[in-house]
Design an enzyme around this catalytic site. Sequence first.
Site, short mmCIF file in Angstrom:
data_model
loop_
_atom_site.label_atom_id
_atom_site.label_comp_id
_atom_site.label_asym_id
_atom_site.label_seq_id
_atom_site.Cartn_x
_atom_site.Cartn_y
_atom_site.Cartn_z
N TRP B 326 0.85 -1.21 0.00
CA TRP B 326 0.00 0.00 0.00
C TRP B 326 0.88 1.25 0.00
O TRP B 326 0.54 2.27 -0.60
CB TRP B 326 -0.89 -0.02 1.25
CG TRP B 326 -1.72 1.22 1.46
CD1 TRP B 326 -2.95 1.47 0.94
CD2 TRP B 326 -1.39 2.36 2.25
NE1 TRP B 326 -3.40 2.70 1.36
CE2 TRP B 326 -2.47 3.27 2.16
CE3 TRP B 326 -0.28 2.72 3.03
CZ2 TRP B 326 -2.47 4.49 2.82
CZ3 TRP B 326 -0.29 3.94 3.69
CH2 TRP B 326 -1.37 4.81 3.57
N HIS B 327 2.04 1.17 0.70
CA HIS B 327 2.91 2.34 0.79
C HIS B 327 3.54 2.71 -0.55
O HIS B 327 3.89 3.85 -0.77
CB HIS B 327 4.02 2.11 1.81
CG HIS B 327 3.54 2.27 3.21
ND1 HIS B 327 2.89 1.28 3.89
CD2 HIS B 327 3.60 3.32 4.07
CE1 HIS B 327 2.57 1.71 5.10
NE2 HIS B 327 2.98 2.95 5.23
N GLY B 328 3.71 1.74 -1.42
CA GLY B 328 4.29 2.11 -2.70
C GLY B 328 4.65 0.90 -3.52
O GLY B 328 4.75 -0.22 -3.01
#
Lengths: 81, 474
Positions: B326-328
């Site tokens: 989700w962060h990247g």
Amino acid sequence: MKTQLQIIEELNEIFTEVIDEGEVSLTPETTANDVDGWDSLNHIQIIYAVEKKYGFKFTLPEIQNLKNIGDLVNLIIEKSR
Amino acid sequence: MLFSSFSFFIFFPIVFILYWALKANRKWQNMLLLVSSYVFYGWWDWRFCFLLLFSSTFGFFVTKLLSETDSDKKRRLYMNLSIVVHIGILCYYKYFNFFISSFTDFAKNLGFNVDYTPLQIALPLAISFFTFHILGYTYDVYQRKYPASNNYFEFIAHIAFFPQLVAGPIERANHLLPQFANKRQFSWIKMEDGLMQMLWGFFKKIVIADTLATQVNYAFAHYQDLHPITLIIAVIMFTFQMYCDFSGYSDIALGCARLLGFELLQNFNYPFFSTSVSEFWRKWHMSLSNWIQDYLFTPISFNKRAWGKFGIFYAALVSFTISGLWHGANWTFIIWGAVHGIAIGYELLTKKKRKGWAKKYNPIAYSIGSGILVFIFWSFTQLIFRATSVDHFYGILKQIVTAKWVFQPEVNSVYLLYIVGLLLFEWFQRSKPYALQIINWPYYIKWAICALIIITIFSSKNLNNQTEFLYFQF
């Protein structure tokens, strides 16, 4: 048909075995805060043990709406019908 | 529009005055919030507004349809449709190039000849945050936790609400939406409280995070020429840069919302005083950890309950790996998430054993020891988080392990004092919702401290040289 008292007796056994931190003694008003070691994780294991014992399956919302042991007992009675 | 930009300092007072001037009419207040939120968001790129409008409109109507039917089959269909559309949009903007290039790299390693030019896709800001916000709402209605919203304008305004839009806290509809439906009360105490929390956020971001960033950026770029001790200090500095940057952002968001009469979810609760990784996660980016727990960990562990303890470990690993992703779109984030998943899984499975250990030792010594271990673990994973690629991470780690130890740091280690000062102040104030909550202190001390902080912020050379908030990229 089992009575509320009988089911609580059986739940005592299940809780004691799953939580594994000494004898558990439940009443209809007991909540997770009253029992040492009853957390969200062994909650799921308890639910699984109850399912095996009574031979039915719960849904996630059913579990999340339980407030105390009384609710669980009523749900068991309702699902065993 | 950045919170710490000049445009925001013009924008916010205008919104604030108009908003409270419309106090008598809640509908107009909500309309003003809706329009100003879209202006705030469109300031970066006006095209993003269409995506936000589409996602929230789709979320609203699909959930309404879901709530209006009693057929379980149809409800599940709408739920799945919502997941496919929202995650589909997220994947297209955020992960498309990552998945394709990971696949072509894999194919190349197998000896196939594949050529791929990545598409030029601009990542819309805030997309990960509002996607999770909307999906959480639909899932709650699907689970019958609360009814679907009937007010379209309130719904899209609460999704776009500018204080929380770009980098959270990831709000819950049943927390924020009722606040849009109720009258907001103006109170001077709330105004003071809101301003103080904003001030504290600006201080952490501009004075601490941006100062540490100069040292961190230098060390991470020139790691091949630096000593292990320098790199270790840089990793510790990054750990606190991230904390001050992100918790600073959250403080500004919460303070700003309070000035408009809203309360957002608390996002940080002094995480560095935690004695386990699980506790750290309960106090760090809390709105995300709670989201992960409610919508990933609990359903997965429930689903895999027949697996016993392994099911719990599996649920922790899967949910944290997804949280990493989700962060990247980068393998570093996936590894970072998985490492945390393993740590949480380990802690869950050894809970009883660890309780036993705790009884054997002096409780204070045990807590301090655990706190230090947790900090080392956390900082190590921050190294993975900050590295630009797996090779970069490996290069820094190799340098720390194999290079010669010279006890002469090549970064300005005086800045470590910022960290010590911050931790002492936080420890002292740890019962408060944020460290600068000093509204009950005598007014001359309180205003002297605030004046000092304002002077420090405005005399900081970072003011004209700001970096974007780190969580804007996610």
